[in-house]
Enzyme design. Sequence first.
Site, mmCIF file in Angstrom:
data_model
loop_
_atom_site.group_PDB
_atom_site.id
_atom_site.type_symbol
_atom_site.label_atom_id
_atom_site.label_comp_id
_atom_site.label_asym_id
_atom_site.label_seq_id
_atom_site.Cartn_x
_atom_site.Cartn_y
_atom_site.Cartn_z
ATOM 1 N N ASN A 25 -0.490 0.682 13.574
ATOM 2 C CA ASN A 25 0.006 0.498 14.937
ATOM 3 C C ASN A 25 -1.023 0.959 15.962
ATOM 4 O O ASN A 25 -1.205 0.326 17.006
ATOM 5 C CB ASN A 25 1.331 1.236 15.107
ATOM 6 N N LYS A 56 8.011 6.081 16.878
ATOM 7 C CA LYS A 56 6.615 6.544 16.962
ATOM 8 C C LYS A 56 5.646 5.386 16.787
ATOM 9 O O LYS A 56 4.534 5.413 17.326
ATOM 10 C CB LYS A 56 6.359 7.659 15.941
ATOM 11 N N SER A 106 0.819 -1.211 0.000
ATOM 12 C CA SER A 106 0.000 0.000 0.000
ATOM 13 C C SER A 106 0.854 1.263 0.000
ATOM 14 O O SER A 106 0.561 2.227 -0.724
ATOM 15 C CB SER A 106 -0.952 -0.005 1.190
ATOM 16 N N LYS A 147 10.220 2.355 7.764
ATOM 17 C CA LYS A 147 10.318 2.848 9.137
ATOM 18 C C LYS A 147 10.449 1.665 10.081
ATOM 19 O O LYS A 147 9.597 0.774 10.083
ATOM 20 C CB LYS A 147 9.098 3.691 9.506
ATOM 21 N N SER A 191 -3.922 4.453 11.201
ATOM 22 C CA SER A 191 -2.614 3.930 11.566
ATOM 23 C C SER A 191 -2.715 2.465 11.975
ATOM 24 O O SER A 191 -3.481 2.104 12.864
ATOM 25 C CB SER A 191 -2.029 4.746 12.719
ATOM 26 N N THR A 222 0.251 9.301 13.790
ATOM 27 C CA THR A 222 0.220 7.852 13.989
ATOM 28 C C THR A 222 -0.542 7.471 15.251
ATOM 29 O O THR A 222 -1.232 6.452 15.293
ATOM 30 C CB THR A 222 1.656 7.297 14.055
ATOM 31 N N GLY A 263 7.597 11.518 8.247
ATOM 32 C CA GLY A 263 6.655 12.607 8.464
ATOM 33 C C GLY A 263 5.258 12.066 8.701
ATOM 34 O O GLY A 263 5.037 10.853 8.704
ATOM 35 N N ASP A 283 4.794 13.247 12.858
ATOM 36 C CA ASP A 283 4.508 11.847 12.584
ATOM 37 C C ASP A 283 3.904 11.160 13.808
ATOM 38 O O ASP A 283 3.004 10.326 13.699
ATOM 39 C CB ASP A 283 5.798 11.142 12.158
ATOM 40 N N GLU A 310 4.667 -2.270 12.104
ATOM 41 C CA GLU A 310 6.098 -2.376 12.364
ATOM 42 C C GLU A 310 6.459 -2.194 13.837
ATOM 43 O O GLU A 310 7.502 -2.655 14.290
ATOM 44 C CB GLU A 310 6.866 -1.346 11.520
#
Length: 334
Positions: free
Chosen positions: A259, A194, A16, A109, A257, A251, A139, A247, A284
């Site tokens: 996460n 983050k 994606s 990331k 997001s 997030t 970002g 960021d 991640e």
Amino acid sequence: MDPGARPRLAVLGAGSWGTTFARVLADGGSEVALWARREEIAREIREEHRNSAYLPGHALPEAIDGTSRLEEALEGADGVILAIPAQSLRDTLRAWPALPDVPVLSLVKGIERGTDARISEVIAAAGGVDPGRIGVLSGPNLSAEIAERRPCASVVAAPAQELAEELAGWCEAPYLRAYTSTDVVGVEIAGAVKNVIAIAVGAATGLGHGHNTTASLITRGLAEIARLGVALGGRPETFAGLAGLGDLVATCASPLSRNHRLGLALGRGLDVEAAAAEVGQTAEGVATARAVADLAERRGVDMPITRAVVAVVDHGARIDEVTAALLSRSTRPE
């Protein structure tokens, strides 16, 4: 490359984020070869100008060509953009032939688990790429919003300002403004950690806590990110900018997001495996948490939120007990 010519860029990874960013590059005036591991995805990109598996509902510009042949994607490339999951990046690079001697921009990331290496370090070591031609992008860049061409900004960091400006120039779509930095360490650490903080914030929300709790976790999370980043050589001002605060807020606060959504599922009582299955795509922060905690321990950096996430995702601790322990720590100066 001839002055005024359209750059030919190879985007390696058609998930994606890779597909979305390939469209950013094409909208910015580049010719893009988008490499997909699976030929059926490459064929759909090439023939139908869409990627229904990873970016459904969005047409791709004709300037994007799909291929599953790596050598075809790299042929004549003026630059390479990497969009491979952090924890499989090293093995992927080792399996590939050497990348061409052109600038490389990482969209990845994370911190590599087992080595605690930053992504640019993995690219240099496993890909045989001169660190002087590796840049990183970070970002508040939720891919679903960028796919809708909603305005946003990013920061591109590279060892030299000239390279940062060249890489940022690739990214200048009408809806995306790219700023430059030479703080590669700070931008990478901010972009990786983050994700860990976002899991904690999502979990607090899933437990039913309110905005005071989430604001506290975001603020203290930023302090953790900055402490580690500075200890590793990053610059303090980076963490107040797009790669740091920008960021982190995006997030931690957005249901887009992965996460954050994984944290929400943990807060509702799911275990890590079930939460990951519910999210459906790579978050991640799960794999990155242990690497971040290891880095912090070696540097003597206090990161209680990160340790709490590790306790949950690696050691099966109960999220409600961990959150309560975080919020009941002894008094100390801010």
